[in-house]
Motif scaffolding. Structure first.
Motif, PDB file in Angstrom:
ATOM      1  N   GLY A   1       0.808  -1.360  -0.076  1.00  0.00           N
ATOM      2  CA  GLY A   1       0.095  -0.104  -0.006  1.00  0.00           C
ATOM      3  C   GLY A   1       0.723   1.088  -0.036  1.00  0.00           C
ATOM      4  N   SER A   2       2.009   0.956   0.891  1.00  0.00           N
ATOM      5  CA  SER A   2       2.817   2.441   0.868  1.00  0.00           C
ATOM      6  C   SER A   2       3.559   2.464  -0.527  1.00  0.00           C
ATOM      7  CB  SER A   2       3.899   2.150   1.988  1.00  0.00           C
ATOM      8  OG  SER A   2       3.420   2.151   3.078  1.00  0.00           O
ATOM      9  N   VAL A   3       3.984   1.498  -1.260  1.00  0.00           N
ATOM     10  CA  VAL A   3       4.689   1.482  -2.236  1.00  0.00           C
ATOM     11  C   VAL A   3       3.661   1.848  -3.466  1.00  0.00           C
ATOM     12  CG1 VAL A   3       5.749   0.356  -4.287  1.00  0.00           C
ATOM     13  CG2 VAL A   3       6.466  -0.066  -1.900  1.00  0.00           C
ATOM     14  N   LEU A   4       2.341   1.534  -3.557  1.00  0.00           N
ATOM     15  CA  LEU A   4       1.400   1.960  -4.428  1.00  0.00           C
ATOM     16  C   LEU A   4       1.018   3.327  -4.410  1.00  0.00           C
ATOM     17  CD1 LEU A   4      -0.905  -1.203  -4.649  1.00  0.00           C
ATOM     18  CD2 LEU A   4       0.650  -0.404  -6.388  1.00  0.00           C
ATOM     19  N   GLY A   5       1.165   3.928  -2.921  1.00  0.00           N
ATOM     20  CA  GLY A   5       0.901   5.220  -2.710  1.00  0.00           C
ATOM     21  C   GLY A   5       1.915   6.054  -3.311  1.00  0.00           C
ATOM     22  N   PHE A   6       3.161   5.914  -3.176  1.00  0.00           N
ATOM     23  CA  PHE A   6       4.574   6.416  -3.656  1.00  0.00           C
ATOM     24  C   PHE A   6       4.280   6.684  -5.098  1.00  0.00           C
ATOM     25  CE2 PHE A   6       8.656   5.898  -5.384  1.00  0.00           C
ATOM     26  CZ  PHE A   6       9.480   7.039  -5.030  1.00  0.00           C
ATOM     27  N   CYS A   7       3.896   5.553  -5.913  1.00  0.00           N
ATOM     28  CA  CYS A   7       3.884   5.425  -7.259  1.00  0.00           C
ATOM     29  C   CYS A   7       2.738   6.061  -7.816  1.00  0.00           C
ATOM     30  CB  CYS A   7       3.929   4.235  -7.758  1.00  0.00           C
ATOM     31  SG  CYS A   7       5.406   3.228  -7.205  1.00  0.00           S
ATOM     32  N   LYS A   8       1.846   6.617  -7.009  1.00  0.00           N
ATOM     33  CA  LYS A   8       0.681   7.565  -7.309  1.00  0.00           C
ATOM     34  C   LYS A   8      -0.336   6.519  -7.967  1.00  0.00           C
ATOM     35  CE  LYS A   8       2.795  12.159  -7.514  1.00  0.00           C
ATOM     36  NZ  LYS A   8       3.795  11.972  -6.518  1.00  0.00           N
ATOM     37  N   ILE A   9      -0.245   5.205  -7.690  1.00  0.00           N
ATOM     38  CA  ILE A   9      -1.471   4.383  -8.059  1.00  0.00           C
ATOM     39  C   ILE A   9      -2.527   4.285  -7.336  1.00  0.00           C
ATOM     40  CG2 ILE A   9      -1.695   1.964  -8.893  1.00  0.00           C
ATOM     41  CD1 ILE A   9       1.304   1.913  -9.753  1.00  0.00           C
ATOM     42  N   TYR A  10      -2.305   4.289  -5.975  1.00  0.00           N
ATOM     43  CA  TYR A  10      -3.311   3.840  -5.166  1.00  0.00           C
ATOM     44  C   TYR A  10      -4.476   4.920  -4.845  1.00  0.00           C
ATOM     45  CZ  TYR A  10      -5.236   1.086  -1.266  1.00  0.00           C
ATOM     46  OH  TYR A  10      -5.963   0.093  -0.535  1.00  0.00           O
ATOM     47  N   GLU A  11      -3.948   6.234  -5.075  1.00  0.00           N
ATOM     48  CA  GLU A  11      -5.181   7.322  -4.713  1.00  0.00           C
ATOM     49  C   GLU A  11      -6.160   6.962  -6.087  1.00  0.00           C
ATOM     50  OE1 GLU A  11      -6.872   9.781  -2.500  1.00  0.00           O
ATOM     51  OE2 GLU A  11      -4.730   9.019  -1.913  1.00  0.00           O
ATOM     52  N   PRO A  12      -5.862   7.050  -7.314  1.00  0.00           N
ATOM     53  CA  PRO A  12      -7.174   6.753  -8.229  1.00  0.00           C
ATOM     54  C   PRO A  12      -7.646   5.418  -7.903  1.00  0.00           C
ATOM     55  CG  PRO A  12      -4.828   7.302  -9.375  1.00  0.00           C
ATOM     56  CD  PRO A  12      -4.645   7.082  -8.005  1.00  0.00           C
ATOM     57  N   PHE A  13      -7.304   4.382  -7.436  1.00  0.00           N
ATOM     58  CA  PHE A  13      -7.903   3.384  -7.083  1.00  0.00           C
ATOM     59  C   PHE A  13      -8.833   3.521  -6.078  1.00  0.00           C
ATOM     60  CE2 PHE A  13      -7.733  -1.123  -4.614  1.00  0.00           C
ATOM     61  CZ  PHE A  13      -8.333  -1.757  -5.733  1.00  0.00           C
ATOM     62  N   VAL A  14      -8.451   4.222  -4.875  1.00  0.00           N
ATOM     63  CA  VAL A  14      -9.365   4.593  -3.707  1.00  0.00           C
ATOM     64  C   VAL A  14     -10.446   5.391  -4.377  1.00  0.00           C
ATOM     65  CG1 VAL A  14      -9.427   5.887  -1.915  1.00  0.00           C
ATOM     66  CG2 VAL A  14      -7.643   4.419  -1.963  1.00  0.00           C
ATOM     67  N   LYS A  15     -10.177   6.466  -5.045  1.00  0.00           N
ATOM     68  CA  LYS A  15     -11.282   7.151  -5.893  1.00  0.00           C
ATOM     69  C   LYS A  15     -12.430   6.215  -6.392  1.00  0.00           C
ATOM     70  CE  LYS A  15      -9.128  11.349  -5.874  1.00  0.00           C
ATOM     71  NZ  LYS A  15      -8.442  12.548  -6.711  1.00  0.00           N
ATOM     72  N   PHE A  16     -11.968   5.325  -7.166  1.00  0.00           N
ATOM     73  CA  PHE A  16     -12.732   4.166  -7.856  1.00  0.00           C
ATOM     74  C   PHE A  16     -13.545   3.280  -6.774  1.00  0.00           C
ATOM     75  CE2 PHE A  16     -13.320   0.060  -9.569  1.00  0.00           C
ATOM     76  CZ  PHE A  16     -14.456   0.177 -10.573  1.00  0.00           C
ATOM     77  N   ALA A  17     -12.640   2.638  -5.854  1.00  0.00           N
ATOM     78  CA  ALA A  17     -13.451   1.787  -5.118  1.00  0.00           C
ATOM     79  C   ALA A  17     -13.785   2.297  -3.933  1.00  0.00           C
ATOM     80  CB  ALA A  17     -12.267   0.587  -4.852  1.00  0.00           C
ATOM     81  N   GLY A  18     -13.533   3.230  -3.305  1.00  0.00           N
ATOM     82  CA  GLY A  18     -14.180   3.896  -2.157  1.00  0.00           C
ATOM     83  C   GLY A  18     -13.564   2.997  -0.910  1.00  0.00           C
ATOM     84  N   ALA A  19     -14.368   2.784   0.059  1.00  0.00           N
ATOM     85  CA  ALA A  19     -14.009   2.172   1.184  1.00  0.00           C
ATOM     86  C   ALA A  19     -13.497   0.557   0.969  1.00  0.00           C
ATOM     87  CB  ALA A  19     -15.089   1.964   2.082  1.00  0.00           C
ATOM     88  N   GLY A  20     -13.840   0.018  -0.283  1.00  0.00           N
ATOM     89  CA  GLY A  20     -13.097  -1.245  -0.607  1.00  0.00           C
ATOM     90  C   GLY A  20     -11.831  -1.292  -0.633  1.00  0.00           C
ATOM     91  N   ALA A  21     -11.150  -0.088  -1.061  1.00  0.00           N
ATOM     92  CA  ALA A  21      -9.809  -0.169  -0.998  1.00  0.00           C
ATOM     93  C   ALA A  21      -9.232   0.780   0.022  1.00  0.00           C
ATOM     94  CB  ALA A  21      -9.436   0.616  -2.535  1.00  0.00           C
ATOM     95  N   SER A  22      -9.632   1.479   0.685  1.00  0.00           N
ATOM     96  CA  SER A  22      -9.213   2.494   1.856  1.00  0.00           C
ATOM     97  C   SER A  22      -9.297   1.631   3.246  1.00  0.00           C
ATOM     98  CB  SER A  22      -9.926   3.652   1.800  1.00  0.00           C
ATOM     99  OG  SER A  22     -11.295   3.657   2.217  1.00  0.00           O
ATOM    100  N   VAL A  23     -10.103   0.821   3.389  1.00  0.00           N
ATOM    101  CA  VAL A  23     -10.617   0.045   4.693  1.00  0.00           C
ATOM    102  C   VAL A  23      -9.164  -1.216   4.819  1.00  0.00           C
ATOM    103  CG1 VAL A  23     -11.853  -1.239   6.072  1.00  0.00           C
ATOM    104  CG2 VAL A  23     -12.720   0.685   5.077  1.00  0.00           C
ATOM    105  N   PRO A  24      -9.091  -1.943   3.901  1.00  0.00           N
ATOM    106  CA  PRO A  24      -7.786  -3.236   4.066  1.00  0.00           C
ATOM    107  C   PRO A  24      -6.587  -2.545   4.548  1.00  0.00           C
ATOM    108  CG  PRO A  24      -9.480  -3.406   2.266  1.00  0.00           C
ATOM    109  CD  PRO A  24      -9.524  -2.173   2.314  1.00  0.00           C
ATOM    110  N   LEU A  25      -5.779  -3.382   4.763  1.00  0.00           N
ATOM    111  CA  LEU A  25      -4.374  -2.985   5.225  1.00  0.00           C
ATOM    112  C   LEU A  25      -3.564  -2.272   4.005  1.00  0.00           C
ATOM    113  CD1 LEU A  25      -3.074  -6.026   7.173  1.00  0.00           C
ATOM    114  CD2 LEU A  25      -3.458  -3.638   8.020  1.00  0.00           C
TER     115      LEU A  25
END
Length: 118
Positions: free
Chosen positions: A39-63
């Motif tokens: 999750g940290s690496v994906l955040g660093f690569c700027k991949i996780y934020e668009p994923f969270v915007k699409f998936a909502g709590a399904g992506a922001s709640v897990p580890l």
């Protein structure tokens, strides 16, 4: 529709982790650390934020989301405080979630009969 997307994405993440646990000899603690690091690496690569915007709590709640929160906290603290932000940013960003988990876990121990495995 947001609930359905969150349920499906969160379920897919959990299913992938369960497959990883079943098919490898990795212990659950190591898999949890792996998820936070990914999750940290994906955040660093700027991949996780668009994923969270699409998936909502399904992506922001897990580890994975916890790792992303740690990364964002460290990044913001380093931008604001400099080098010392490396040590304090993750704690500030995740303090509410960690506190809630501890408090609700403690309260649940009063409602149920916790026992250690033998």
């Amino acid at each position: 529709m947001d609930y359905v997307k969150a349920f499906i994405i969160g379920g897919l993440i959990c299913a992938a982790v369960q497959i990883l646990l079943d098919r490898t000899k990795l212990m659950p603690g190591r898999v949890m650390v792996l998820l936070v690091c990914v999750g940290s690496v994906l955040g660093f690569c700027k991949i996780y934020e668009p994923f969270v915007k699409f998936a909502g709590a399904g992506a922001s709640v897990p580890l994975l989301g916890f790792g992303n929160v740690l990364w964002k906290g460290v990044k913001e603290a380093v931008d604001k405080e400099g080098f010392i932000g490396i040590f304090m940013g993750g704690f500030k960003a995740s303090a509410v979630g960690i506190s809630a988990a501890l408090i609700f876990g403690y309260l649940a121990s009063f409602l149920f009969d916790p026992k250690m495995k033998k």
